[in-house]
Design an enzyme around this catalytic site. Structure first.
Site, PDB file in Angstrom:
ATOM      1  N   GLU A 166       0.806  -1.237   0.000  1.00  0.00           N
ATOM      2  CA  GLU A 166       0.000   0.000   0.000  1.00  0.00           C
ATOM      3  C   GLU A 166       0.837   1.284   0.000  1.00  0.00           C
ATOM      4  O   GLU A 166       0.345   2.362   0.304  1.00  0.00           O
ATOM      5  CB  GLU A 166      -0.963  -0.010   1.201  1.00  0.00           C
ATOM      6  CG  GLU A 166      -2.396  -0.389   0.883  1.00  0.00           C
ATOM      7  CD  GLU A 166      -2.592  -1.834   0.415  1.00  0.00           C
ATOM      8  OE1 GLU A 166      -1.717  -2.699   0.634  1.00  0.00           O
ATOM      9  OE2 GLU A 166      -3.623  -2.092  -0.203  1.00  0.00           O
ATOM     10  N   TYR A 195       3.423   2.038   1.998  1.00  0.00           N
ATOM     11  CA  TYR A 195       4.025   2.419   3.280  1.00  0.00           C
ATOM     12  C   TYR A 195       5.536   2.138   3.252  1.00  0.00           C
ATOM     13  O   TYR A 195       6.072   1.642   2.257  1.00  0.00           O
ATOM     14  CB  TYR A 195       3.336   1.668   4.424  1.00  0.00           C
ATOM     15  CG  TYR A 195       1.889   2.089   4.638  1.00  0.00           C
ATOM     16  CD1 TYR A 195       1.579   3.402   4.969  1.00  0.00           C
ATOM     17  CD2 TYR A 195       0.851   1.178   4.505  1.00  0.00           C
ATOM     18  CE1 TYR A 195       0.252   3.795   5.172  1.00  0.00           C
ATOM     19  CE2 TYR A 195      -0.471   1.569   4.701  1.00  0.00           C
ATOM     20  CZ  TYR A 195      -0.765   2.876   5.033  1.00  0.00           C
ATOM     21  OH  TYR A 195      -2.068   3.265   5.230  1.00  0.00           O
ATOM     22  N   ARG A 236       2.820  -8.771   4.489  1.00  0.00           N
ATOM     23  CA  ARG A 236       1.859  -8.293   3.477  1.00  0.00           C
ATOM     24  C   ARG A 236       2.646  -7.666   2.338  1.00  0.00           C
ATOM     25  O   ARG A 236       3.292  -6.619   2.491  1.00  0.00           O
ATOM     26  CB  ARG A 236       0.864  -7.290   4.068  1.00  0.00           C
ATOM     27  CG  ARG A 236      -0.221  -6.971   3.052  1.00  0.00           C
ATOM     28  CD  ARG A 236      -1.437  -6.339   3.660  1.00  0.00           C
ATOM     29  NE  ARG A 236      -2.507  -6.271   2.666  1.00  0.00           N
ATOM     30  CZ  ARG A 236      -3.578  -5.535   2.778  1.00  0.00           C
ATOM     31  NH1 ARG A 236      -3.764  -4.802   3.864  1.00  0.00           N
ATOM     32  NH2 ARG A 236      -4.503  -5.519   1.837  1.00  0.00           N
ATOM     33  N   HIS A 245      -1.611   3.983  -1.754  1.00  0.00           N
ATOM     34  CA  HIS A 245      -2.716   4.899  -1.442  1.00  0.00           C
ATOM     35  C   HIS A 245      -2.770   6.077  -2.410  1.00  0.00           C
ATOM     36  O   HIS A 245      -3.804   6.707  -2.562  1.00  0.00           O
ATOM     37  CB  HIS A 245      -2.610   5.394  -0.003  1.00  0.00           C
ATOM     38  CG  HIS A 245      -3.015   4.347   0.993  1.00  0.00           C
ATOM     39  ND1 HIS A 245      -4.125   3.553   0.832  1.00  0.00           N
ATOM     40  CD2 HIS A 245      -2.454   3.946   2.158  1.00  0.00           C
ATOM     41  CE1 HIS A 245      -4.228   2.717   1.853  1.00  0.00           C
ATOM     42  NE2 HIS A 245      -3.223   2.931   2.668  1.00  0.00           N
ATOM     43  N   GLN A 281     -18.260   4.985   2.971  1.00  0.00           N
ATOM     44  CA  GLN A 281     -18.802   6.199   3.584  1.00  0.00           C
ATOM     45  C   GLN A 281     -18.565   6.301   5.090  1.00  0.00           C
ATOM     46  O   GLN A 281     -18.203   7.352   5.584  1.00  0.00           O
ATOM     47  CB  GLN A 281     -20.312   6.260   3.329  1.00  0.00           C
ATOM     48  CG  GLN A 281     -20.668   7.183   2.181  1.00  0.00           C
ATOM     49  CD  GLN A 281     -22.159   7.161   1.910  1.00  0.00           C
ATOM     50  OE1 GLN A 281     -22.617   6.404   1.070  1.00  0.00           O
ATOM     51  NE2 GLN A 281     -22.903   7.977   2.601  1.00  0.00           N
TER      52      GLN A 281
HETATM   53 FE1  SF4 Z   1     -17.392   0.600   4.923  1.00  0.00          FE
HETATM   54 FE2  SF4 Z   1     -19.686  -0.435   5.810  1.00  0.00          FE
HETATM   55 FE3  SF4 Z   1     -19.635   0.882   3.466  1.00  0.00          FE
HETATM   56 FE4  SF4 Z   1     -18.513  -1.539   3.746  1.00  0.00          FE
HETATM   57  S1  SF4 Z   1     -20.687  -1.042   3.907  1.00  0.00           S
HETATM   58  S2  SF4 Z   1     -17.602   0.207   2.754  1.00  0.00           S
HETATM   59  S3  SF4 Z   1     -17.693  -1.410   5.814  1.00  0.00           S
HETATM   60  S4  SF4 Z   1     -19.230   1.736   5.485  1.00  0.00           S
END
Ligand code: SF4
Ligand code: NAP
Length: 674
Positions: A166, A168, A216, A254, A341
């Site tokens: 990612e 890092y 990873r 990222h 979200q």
């Molecule tokens: Fe994040 Fe929940 Fe949306 Fe999945 S459903 S991307 S865990 S907010």
């Protein structure tokens, strides 16, 4: 339902037997910034262990202060912290689970002034220029990794994961792009691999054979100047020889200009990169990124592309994911819709993670379990996200719920969202709601518009109004012109939209409608279409895995988006997904006009002015995406009869309503009703 035998088959990793092949991937939650952080973290991970996940990877902890993600970010470098970690490991073990500590040095992504990197090259996504580590400091960093690994084992973790993907720090060492060093840690390919390999060897020696050691690896960098597929396979072989028990796979950096985990990325699209790693080693390999259903996980293992699957966000969405697979009730899994979200977008804006479809995630201690003291008769009006979430949660607590919905189908605004390219995961959300409502025996009254009389004569103890929103009709001369349509008609497909379109309003729905008009649904469903659209070479024959054949979308439709605010359009979209949507619309040549003042709509088109300059845009249609107003007709009817019902979702506050707020509010009300 297809058999799900492989993900339920135990697997031995190092000397530890895992009961199944499902792993909760590492995810930074920022829970440490809330009150009672250790109690919260312990409850959060214990809930996943109770849900029978085979293995849990903690969020990343830095081995030293300069490697933290941000000031105050997770750091584990002192024995004084052992007790807080023991609270977590003991809770997980008591619940029958296993947990690994991820050690993550953020390198040039650390949002701290004294951040460090192999070379002083600033990341596109950071404001700070990193300081180049001296050779001595590189060796000291190695010691810091070893120290944190030893502390982790002392705190009761079942092993450690060393984060090398990612973009890092360790990924920055392996890529020529970010490693311009001339000492023993840079220059040749072998020298660039030296730090991660030395760390694996030293950690293995320190923690012994009894603890799990995971590395990873970046299976595809998605950066010009990243590693090629051949180099990645070579590196994977050396990771095995250095002493890792398992290789986890990461995808992209990222700062990559290619989306890797959003809903616009097809499920399991990175399987070729993962397979490249798998073929190079004999230890188990774990797949990650955009794996959100048991069927996809099973297919990855059955095909031989991976031995285990890592799912981070899906375990936020449903802590009981693995248990439901074992019980054969996979249709009750609350599927992660990859919206970002409530998880990533919140973390990136310095808030704590939770989940849109599961507001309990990360808030386990705030939601008491168990039935309500009294079982009440509850009516809920409205079958959108808030009404359905309320009905399910109230019913789970033993209330007898009747749900009324005027439409003949459940879903409300979700039925519109699922029509947008890249939002097909909303089908899963609707499936979850429907199945749970059915299993909980919620009485459904679809196709019925209820009035105050129906509710008052219905003998209910509680009435909950979740009647949602109505589209706002702006006050513009000619708003009744035949060219004007609402986003609702567009997304329902009830109007044939012409080739020249103006969109009034550029919130989430304005952008969705633009994508609906110019987007290609296949790009988010089929690997080939996705790779073509974003210029990806999945086998990384070219270094970094980027392909020059990044095709631009051509569309026969000319779309122009407007807003009154003078700021750039899309400024308030989600941080982790807004850039994807904007990039797609740019490719389709969608015009975006801020600071617009609308003057009229007539046969000539949309009349508007910007900075006092009057203009007219000839269009076939003007689509209204100008926000919502609360639909409170029924609430007001009841109030007039002296009853004040409960109000949730868009019917409560329509402004900037989204499913996240609607489901959270509904779930909290269901818990509050006693
Ligand atoms: Fe994040 Fe929940 Fe949306 Fe999945 S459903 S991307 S865990 S907010
Ligand atoms: P929104 O985000 O509030 O955007 C409304 C837009 O309309 C703004 O661009 C606003 O910009 C404009 N506007 C407001 N009043 C206006 C007026 N009187 N005349 C002309 N323009 C006006 O609302 P939304 O786009 O409807 O989205 C609502 C929420 O649902 C958002 O949080 C969104 O993320 C979420 N969402 C829902 C869906 C779905 O399908 N249901 C899809 C995507 C997102 P100006 O005031 O600057 O003109």
């Amino acid at each position: 339902m297809a058999a799900l035998n492989r993900i339920l088959t135990p697997l031995t990793v190092g000397t530890t037997q895992l009961p199944n092949r499902m792993v909760m991937g590492a995810m930074h939650t920022r829970l440490e910034t809330l009150d009672r952080p250790h109690e919260r973290l312990a409850a959060f991970y214990a809930a996943r262990a109770e849900g029978e996940i085979g293995l849990i990877l903690s969020g990343g902890y830095s081995p030293n202060p300069e490697g933290v993600m941000e000031n105050g970010g997770p750091l584990f470098n002192s024995a004084t912290q052992l007790d807080e970690h023991r609270a977590v490991t003991e809770a997980v073990h008591q619940a029958g689970g296993r947990i690994i500590l991820q050690i993550l040095h953020a390198g040039r992504y650390a949002k701290v002034e004294n951040c460090v990197a192999p070379s002083p090259i600033k990341a596109r996504i950071n404001t700070y220029v990193p300081r180049e580590l001296t050779t001595q400091e590189v060796w000291r960093t190695l010691e810091d990794f070893v120290n944190t690994a030893a502390l982790a084992i002392e705190a009761g973790y079942d092993g450690v994961e060393i984060m090398g993907s990612e973009g890092y720090l360790l990924n920055e060492f392996t890529a020529a792009l970010t490693n311009h060093r001339e000492d023993e840690f840079g220059g040749s390919f072998d020298a660039r691999l030296r730090l991660p390999l030395e760390i694996i060897r030293a950690v293995r020696q320190r923690i012994g054979k009894g603890a799990i050691l995971i590395y990873r690896i970046s299976s595809i960098d998605l950066m010009e100047g990243g590693m090629s597929g051949t180099e990645i396979a070579n590196f994977a072989g050396q990771v095995e020889s250095a002493g890792a028990d398992l290789i986890n796979t990461g995808v992209g950096w990222h700062e990559s200009a290619v989306p890797t985990i959003g809903a616009t990325v097809p499920r399991a699209v990175w399987r070729e990169s993962i397979r490249n790693v798998k073929r190079a080693v004999s230890i188990p390999v774990m797949a990650s990124n955009r794996i959100n259903t048991p069927e996809i996980a099973e297919a990855l293992i059955t095909s031989g592309d991976a031995d285990l699957v890592s799912m981070a966000r899906p375990l936020l969405a449903d802590p009981d994911f693995a248990k439901k697979v074992r019980l054969g009730t996979t249709d009750e899994i609350n599927t992660c819709i990859a919206c970002n979200q409530a998880c990533l977008d919140r973390i990136f804006t310095e808030r704590t993670a939770t989940c849109l479809v599961n507001p309990r995630a990360g808030r386990e201690i705030e939601f008491p379990k168990g039935p309500a003291p009294v079982s009440k008769r509850v009516a809920v009006v409205g079958g959108g996200p808030s009404g359905m979430a309320f009905a399910i949660n109230a019913s789970e607590r033993g209330h007898r719920v009747t749900l009324f919905e005027a439409d003949t189908q459940l879903g409300g605004q979700l039925n519109l969202a699922k029509a947008v390219p890249g939002k097909a995961e909303f089908h899963e959300m609707l499936r979850y709601f429907r199945v749970r409502l059915d299993r909980l025996n919620v009485t459904l009254n679809l196709g019925k518009t209820v009035n105050a009389d129906d509710l008052l004569s219905g003998d209910f103890d509680e009435v909950v109004i979740a009647t949602g929103v109505k589209p706002r009709i702006p006050d513009i001369a000619g708003i009744d012109h035949s060219k004007v349509v609402s986003y609702v008609d567009v997304l329902k497909g009830t109007v044939e939209i012409g080739s020249r379109v103006a969109i009034i309003g550029a919130g989430g729905i304005g952008f969705d409608v633009a994508e609906f008009l110019v987007g290609d649904a296949e790009e988010s469903l089929l690997a080939e279409a996705f790779f073509r659209a974003w210029g990806v070479d999945p086998e990384s024959e070219r270094a970094g895995g980027l392909s020059p054949d990044n095709l631009h979308t051509s569309t026969a439709r000319a779309v122009c988006m407007f807003q009154r605010k003078a700021e750039p359009l899309g400024k308030r979209l989600g941080k982790s997904t807004g850039w994807i949507l904007k990039a797609k619309l740019r490719k389709a040549h969608v015009q975006m006009i801020p600071g617009a003042h609308y003057t009229a709509i007539d046969d000539d088109g949309l009349h508007y002015s910007v900075d006092g300059n009057a203009k007219v845009l000839p269009v076939d249609h003007v689509i209204l995406c100008s926000g919502q107003i609360a639909n409170r007709d029924l609430f007001e009817q009841l109030q007039a009869r002296g009853v004040t019902p409960r109000l949730i979702g868009g019917a409560d506050v329509a402004s900037e309503l989204d499913a996240l707020r609607a489901i959270d509010q509904a779930t909290r009300l269901a818990v509050a009703i006693v």
